[in-house]
Design a protein around this motif. Structure first.
Motif, PDB file in Angstrom:
ATOM      1  N   MET A   1      -6.011  46.814   3.581  1.00 10.19           N
ATOM      2  CA  MET A   1      -6.266  47.328   2.208  1.00 10.19           C
ATOM      3  C   MET A   1      -5.045  47.141   1.260  1.00 10.19           C
ATOM      4  N   ASN A   2      -5.296  46.655   0.020  1.00 16.12           N
ATOM      5  CA  ASN A   2      -4.177  46.187  -0.781  1.00 16.12           C
ATOM      6  C   ASN A   2      -3.736  47.152  -1.772  1.00 16.12           C
ATOM      7  N   ASP A   3      -2.706  47.119  -2.436  1.00 12.94           N
ATOM      8  CA  ASP A   3      -2.350  47.941  -3.373  1.00 12.94           C
ATOM      9  C   ASP A   3      -3.183  48.581  -4.308  1.00 12.94           C
ATOM     10  N   ARG A   4      -3.789  47.676  -5.001  1.00 13.96           N
ATOM     11  CA  ARG A   4      -4.821  47.934  -6.176  1.00 13.96           C
ATOM     12  C   ARG A   4      -6.021  48.718  -5.372  1.00 13.96           C
ATOM     13  N   GLU A   5      -6.534  48.362  -4.244  1.00 15.03           N
ATOM     14  CA  GLU A   5      -7.421  49.463  -3.304  1.00 15.03           C
ATOM     15  C   GLU A   5      -6.777  50.683  -3.011  1.00 15.03           C
ATOM     16  N   ARG A   6      -5.472  50.775  -2.597  1.00 16.26           N
ATOM     17  CA  ARG A   6      -4.848  52.159  -2.426  1.00 16.26           C
ATOM     18  C   ARG A   6      -4.838  52.847  -3.578  1.00 16.26           C
ATOM     19  N   GLU A   7      -4.560  52.535  -4.630  1.00 17.28           N
ATOM     20  CA  GLU A   7      -4.315  53.075  -5.829  1.00 17.28           C
ATOM     21  C   GLU A   7      -5.790  53.616  -6.067  1.00 17.28           C
ATOM     22  N   ALA A   8      -6.762  52.835  -6.186  1.00 16.56           N
ATOM     23  CA  ALA A   8      -8.245  53.449  -6.436  1.00 16.56           C
ATOM     24  C   ALA A   8      -8.519  54.469  -5.503  1.00 16.56           C
ATOM     25  N   TYR A   9      -8.181  54.374  -4.039  1.00 16.56           N
ATOM     26  CA  TYR A   9      -8.449  55.204  -3.119  1.00 16.56           C
ATOM     27  C   TYR A   9      -7.858  56.747  -3.659  1.00 16.56           C
ATOM     28  N   LEU A  10      -6.772  56.603  -4.229  1.00 17.46           N
ATOM     29  CA  LEU A  10      -5.888  57.729  -4.424  1.00 17.46           C
ATOM     30  C   LEU A  10      -6.521  58.674  -5.583  1.00 17.46           C
ATOM     31  N   SER A  11      -7.064  57.719  -6.693  1.00 17.43           N
ATOM     32  CA  SER A  11      -7.564  58.017  -7.889  1.00 17.43           C
ATOM     33  C   SER A  11      -9.098  58.886  -7.379  1.00 17.43           C
ATOM     34  N   ARG A  12      -9.685  58.040  -6.429  1.00 17.00           N
ATOM     35  CA  ARG A  12     -10.968  58.705  -5.982  1.00 17.00           C
ATOM     36  C   ARG A  12     -10.924  60.135  -5.523  1.00 17.00           C
ATOM     37  N   ILE A  13      -9.774  60.295  -4.606  1.00 17.70           N
ATOM     38  CA  ILE A  13      -9.699  61.895  -4.214  1.00 17.70           C
ATOM     39  C   ILE A  13      -8.785  62.605  -5.023  1.00 17.70           C
ATOM     40  N   GLY A  14      -8.377  62.058  -6.047  1.00 16.52           N
ATOM     41  CA  GLY A  14      -7.601  62.868  -6.830  1.00 16.52           C
ATOM     42  C   GLY A  14      -6.113  63.215  -6.400  1.00 16.52           C
ATOM     43  N   TYR A  15      -5.344  62.268  -5.520  1.00 18.21           N
ATOM     44  CA  TYR A  15      -4.100  62.605  -5.040  1.00 18.21           C
ATOM     45  C   TYR A  15      -3.116  62.295  -6.229  1.00 18.21           C
ATOM     46  N   GLU A  16      -2.210  63.362  -6.121  1.00 16.28           N
ATOM     47  CA  GLU A  16      -0.966  62.823  -7.160  1.00 16.28           C
ATOM     48  C   GLU A  16       0.397  63.142  -6.560  1.00 16.28           C
ATOM     49  N   GLY A  17       1.468  62.588  -6.635  1.00 17.95           N
ATOM     50  CA  GLY A  17       2.571  62.830  -6.050  1.00 17.95           C
ATOM     51  C   GLY A  17       2.996  61.782  -5.184  1.00 17.95           C
ATOM     52  N   GLU A  18       4.121  61.921  -4.612  1.00 15.47           N
ATOM     53  CA  GLU A  18       4.760  60.920  -3.571  1.00 15.47           C
ATOM     54  C   GLU A  18       4.092  60.912  -2.159  1.00 15.47           C
ATOM     55  N   LEU A  19       4.061  59.665  -1.971  1.00 15.69           N
ATOM     56  CA  LEU A  19       3.283  59.126  -0.463  1.00 15.69           C
ATOM     57  C   LEU A  19       4.343  59.120   0.640  1.00 15.69           C
ATOM     58  N   ARG A  20       4.208  59.957   1.467  1.00 13.74           N
ATOM     59  CA  ARG A  20       5.094  59.824   2.678  1.00 13.74           C
ATOM     60  C   ARG A  20       4.136  59.590   4.169  1.00 13.74           C
ATOM     61  N   THR A  21       4.792  59.262   4.969  1.00 12.11           N
ATOM     62  CA  THR A  21       4.192  59.104   6.393  1.00 12.11           C
ATOM     63  C   THR A  21       4.784  60.419   7.093  1.00 12.11           C
ATOM     64  N   ASP A  22       4.360  61.545   6.820  1.00 14.05           N
ATOM     65  CA  ASP A  22       4.449  62.728   7.418  1.00 14.05           C
ATOM     66  C   ASP A  22       3.182  63.555   7.533  1.00 14.05           C
ATOM     67  N   LYS A  23       3.322  64.585   8.150  1.00 12.28           N
ATOM     68  CA  LYS A  23       2.243  65.449   8.599  1.00 12.28           C
ATOM     69  C   LYS A  23       1.657  66.153   7.201  1.00 12.28           C
ATOM     70  N   LYS A  24       2.729  66.546   6.627  1.00 10.88           N
ATOM     71  CA  LYS A  24       2.374  67.554   5.263  1.00 10.88           C
ATOM     72  C   LYS A  24       1.604  66.519   4.328  1.00 10.88           C
ATOM     73  N   CYS A  25       1.796  65.287   4.014  1.00 12.64           N
ATOM     74  CA  CYS A  25       1.309  64.164   3.188  1.00 12.64           C
ATOM     75  C   CYS A  25      -0.168  64.085   3.978  1.00 12.64           C
ATOM     76  N   LEU A  26      -0.233  63.883   5.142  1.00 15.85           N
ATOM     77  CA  LEU A  26      -1.409  63.424   5.809  1.00 15.85           C
ATOM     78  C   LEU A  26      -2.775  64.597   5.570  1.00 15.85           C
ATOM     79  N   GLU A  27      -2.074  65.754   5.779  1.00 13.79           N
ATOM     80  CA  GLU A  27      -2.972  66.995   5.540  1.00 13.79           C
ATOM     81  C   GLU A  27      -3.380  67.227   4.230  1.00 13.79           C
ATOM     82  N   LYS A  28      -2.458  66.856   3.368  1.00 12.82           N
ATOM     83  CA  LYS A  28      -3.140  66.764   1.876  1.00 12.82           C
ATOM     84  C   LYS A  28      -4.106  65.583   1.585  1.00 12.82           C
TER      85      LYS A  28
END
Length: 260
Positions: free
Chosen positions: A1-28
């Protein structure tokens, strides 16, 4: 999944804010996915087709055309997004045991996400009463808004598979069984074909659509719409009108472009 596709996925689910590889971000991410993208078998039941499991086709269907999907599609998209963010992920094949008297075959896909403290079971593709948050694979109780779950890492009668149970009327009943051995993508192709064509599988016999909501959940099974609220109350609607069902699809699940 490239950068453009990742951004589209985030837009589809309505995610805003910083992305981190931790449990809190995973849960969100998991919560937003479940509340934004419906579980649905309409390609199988209404269109009579076998859903493609090619990554580009899943992306086109769910992100571009804003459809939903079932476990092999939803959990693969989720897996590939997490992998692109550098989460450590493993695809797993699962037995769904809920309301089953005999041991069923492996017919479900989910994801294990690995952290230093252990692996977490994550599932955005189960339309039933499964856990809606990451579940640590460690003996003990997992509690969340939609129920209580119990993890048994080494039950005596599962041939080495982990057992997850759900509490119902003060009793824990089996709901999931799986091995932590990574599944093979080719195996999911075979399972996908079976689920899309076998008369023994619910998806070929009945329309099934569901989505989580912050205040509960909504599910359409056949011609019965069930709205479950956070306080535990349940509202049921029944209709034999395809026009009414189409309106329900649009209003509750966002499937406004689907012709049924």
């Amino acid at each position: 999944m490239n950068d453009r596709e990742r951004e589209a996925y985030l837009s589809r689910i309505g995610y805003e804010g910083e992305l981190r590889t931790d449990k809190k971000c995973l849960e969100k991410i998991m919560e937003l996915h479940l509340c934004s993208i419906p579980f649905e078998n309409l390609e199988v039941f209404d269109e009579g087709r076998i859903p493609s499991l090619r990554s580009e086709d899943i992306y086109e269907k769910i992100i571009v055309r804003k459809r939903g999907g079932y476990c092999f599609e939803l959990n693969k998209l989720f897996y590939e997004f997490l992998k692109a963010l550098d989460f450590r992920v493993i695809p797993v094949a699962v037995r769904i045991l809920w309301n089953r008297e005999e041991l069923p075959p492996v017919l479900h896909r989910a994801t294990l996400v690995i952290f230093e403290e252990g692996s977490y079971y994550c599932d955005v593709g189960y339309g039933g009463p499964g856990p809606k948050k990451p579940v640590l694979m460690k003996d003990g109780i997992h509690r969340e808004k939609n129920g209580w779950y119990r993890v048994n890492m080494k039950p005596g009668n599962t041939n080495g598979e982990i057992l997850v149970e759900r509490k119902k009327k003060e009793k824990y009943l089996p709901i999931l069984r799986f091995s932590q051995i990574p599944a093979v993508e080719a195996d999911f192709e075979l399972l996908n074909f079976y689920c899309a064509k076998s008369p023994d599988v619910l998806f070929t016999r009945k329309r099934v659509v569901s989505i989580c909501r912050p205040e509960g959940s909504v599910a359409l099974t056949g011609n019965v719409l069930t709205i479950q609220k956070e306080d535990g109350s349940i509202e049921t609607k029944i209709s034999d009108s395809e026009e009414t069902i189409r309106l329900w699809m649009e209003h509750y699940f966002g499937l406004e472009f689907l012709q049924i």
